[in-house]
Design a protein around this motif. Structure first.
Motif, mmCIF file in Angstrom:
data_model
loop_
_atom_site.group_PDB
_atom_site.id
_atom_site.type_symbol
_atom_site.label_atom_id
_atom_site.label_comp_id
_atom_site.label_asym_id
_atom_site.label_seq_id
_atom_site.Cartn_x
_atom_site.Cartn_y
_atom_site.Cartn_z
ATOM 1 N N TYR A 6 26.806 10.026 2.175
ATOM 2 C CA TYR A 6 25.662 9.117 2.255
ATOM 3 C C TYR A 6 24.809 9.183 0.992
ATOM 4 O O TYR A 6 24.385 8.141 0.463
ATOM 5 C CB TYR A 6 24.806 9.460 3.476
ATOM 6 C CG TYR A 6 23.636 8.519 3.661
ATOM 7 C CD1 TYR A 6 23.841 7.224 4.128
ATOM 8 C CD2 TYR A 6 22.337 8.914 3.363
ATOM 9 C CE1 TYR A 6 22.778 6.349 4.301
ATOM 10 C CE2 TYR A 6 21.273 8.052 3.528
ATOM 11 C CZ TYR A 6 21.501 6.769 3.997
ATOM 12 O OH TYR A 6 20.442 5.897 4.146
ATOM 13 N N SER A 7 24.537 10.388 0.493
ATOM 14 C CA SER A 7 23.720 10.501 -0.720
ATOM 15 C C SER A 7 24.457 9.905 -1.921
ATOM 16 O O SER A 7 23.841 9.316 -2.811
ATOM 17 C CB SER A 7 23.358 11.962 -0.989
ATOM 18 O OG SER A 7 24.518 12.772 -1.142
ATOM 19 N N MET A 31 24.078 6.109 -1.565
ATOM 20 C CA MET A 31 22.729 5.692 -1.930
ATOM 21 C C MET A 31 22.366 6.055 -3.366
ATOM 22 O O MET A 31 21.325 5.650 -3.863
ATOM 23 C CB MET A 31 21.708 6.338 -0.978
ATOM 24 C CG MET A 31 21.837 5.928 0.481
ATOM 25 S SD MET A 31 21.488 4.172 0.772
ATOM 26 C CE MET A 31 23.156 3.534 1.005
ATOM 27 N N ALA A 60 16.307 9.935 4.884
ATOM 28 C CA ALA A 60 17.735 9.627 4.997
ATOM 29 C C ALA A 60 18.281 10.097 6.340
ATOM 30 O O ALA A 60 17.826 11.087 6.913
ATOM 31 C CB ALA A 60 18.503 10.284 3.861
#
Length: 392
Positions: free
Chosen positions: A302-303, A306, A313
């Motif tokens: 996810y990081s 993004m 988050a």
């Protein structure tokens, strides 16, 4: 039992699994009709990139639910592990792989922390992970000092945004992508054939050979069509490889390992499992450790997607993961559920979200629809159990 009854038994024996596949196909067909670009190569690629971390969480969550537990902290763990990666890579200038290892280590510690309280202290998983949801979210704010960190760039960014293409050349499509999908189809066909032979050896009922071959052909056609769509877009997403490895590995662990059988035994009847010699505390400890590690994998993905870390988050990710498991056939009382079903449930959530976004449906309405789908899935679980008990 006559031939008609045999066919009916084969078709209905796994109604929950087959029903969810049919529901998935219907939902895809509806959005394909309502929005012409839904099945476009670019949008299919975006679905893979945007929702892979939910599927990763669902793989771990289904084991938690099968064991009769729940984990409400995974969204906060996603945020915390992504924050740790950002601090290591962005703030301190360390190599990308150091950030990944740091995130995995934090996820391991989180899993051990929660597994200890659940397994050896005896606090219900709901309470432990509810506390964890607050603790790890607060730690995320502390780690990031209440501010976002970006960008990662480089190799870390490519974990969730990169593609493998051009390795075997291209002719308007990426050959490497199609080769990988063809290998996957061949592997699936071999595994299904071996499973069929095993059932026959144990004198279990199987579908007729024409029906078996038809199923393989349909699956192969759909998978290769999907692979072709990716190949004419941007190629094979790296995150799809990560996801495929996890799905295969955890499907094997849950269905073909002693630990997997123990997880189902604990969820089916904890007392009976203890009497049978299953180390229930050890099983509960390790499923939470496993969930922590998978949450950290999702945090890295996810990081990376993004291209940074934010204190907020992973908000509501735990509910998406839990919903994916229940929609995919997991039972609210434990003992029932499969990795494949959880993945399909996650894909249903992803398809609904993506399709409604394309159609401009307000976020509030999207939440209502998702809630109704989850409610109907659990209602079907309860109805199916009552129906089974009446039949017996």
């Amino acid at each position: 039992m006559n031939a008609i009854d045999s066919v009916r038994d084969v078709l209905t024996r796994n109604m929950r699994q087959s029903g969810i596949v049919i529901a998935f196909v219907v939902i895809v067909a509806i959005f394909a009709v309502l929005h012409p670009s839904f099945l476009s190569p670019g949008n299919l690629t975006n679905i893979v990139l945007q929702y892979s971390y939910i599927l990763i969480l669902a793989i771990g969550m289904v084991m938690i639910i099968v064991a009769g537990q729940i984990d409400l902290s995974v969204g906060s763990v996603v945020a915390l592990t992504g924050a740790v990666s950002a601090v290591v890579v962005i703030r301190n200038g360390m190599p990308w792989w150091v950030g990944v290892l740091a995130a995995l280590f934090v996820g391991l510690l989180v899993g051990m922390w929660q597994g200890f309280w659940v397994a050896y202290v005896g606090i219900p998983g709901f309470i432990v992970t509810l506390a964890g949801m607050l603790i790890f979210r607060g730690l995320t704010f502390l780690v990031l000092d209440n501010a976002s960190l970006s960008p990662f760039g480089g190799t870390y960014y490519n974990i969730a945004n990169g593609f493998l293409n051009g390795l075997f050349g291209g002719y308007g499509f990426d050959v490497f992508t199609l080769v990988i999908f063809a290998i996957g189809v061949a592997g699936y066909a071999v595994s299904q054939w071996r499973s069929r032979r095993g059932k026959i050896a144990y004198q279990q009922q199987v579908e007729s050979m024409p029906l078996f071959v038809t199923k393989l052909v349909v699956v192969a056609a759909v998978v290769m069509w999907f692979g072709y769509q990716l190949s004419i877009s941007r190629g094979l997403p790296i995150v799809l490889i990560i996801l495929a490895v996890l799905i295969i590995a955890y499907a094997l662990v849950t269905q073909n390992s002693v630990f997997g059988r123990h997880v189902y035994a604990v969820g089916g009847n904890r007392h009976a499992a203890e009497l049978s010699g299953v180390k229930v505390k050890r099983v509960n400890f390790w499923i939470f450790v496993n969930m922590g590690v998978l949450a950290s994998v999702a945090g890295v993905v996810y990081s990376s997607r993004m291209n940074g870390a934010q204190p907020g988050a992973g908000n509501m990710f735990e509910l998406d993961a839990i919903a994916a498991c229940f929609i995919g056939g997991a039972s609210t009382t434990g003992g029932v559920g499969r990795v494949g079903g959880a993945v399909i449930g996650g894909l249903i959530m992803a398809v609904m979200s993506n399709g409604m976004q394309l159609m401009g449906v307000p976020q509030s309405t999207q939440q209502v629809v998702k809630g109704l789908v989850l409610l109907l899935a659990v209602a079907f679980d309860i109805w199916n159990k009552r129906r089974a008990s009446v039949v017996r």
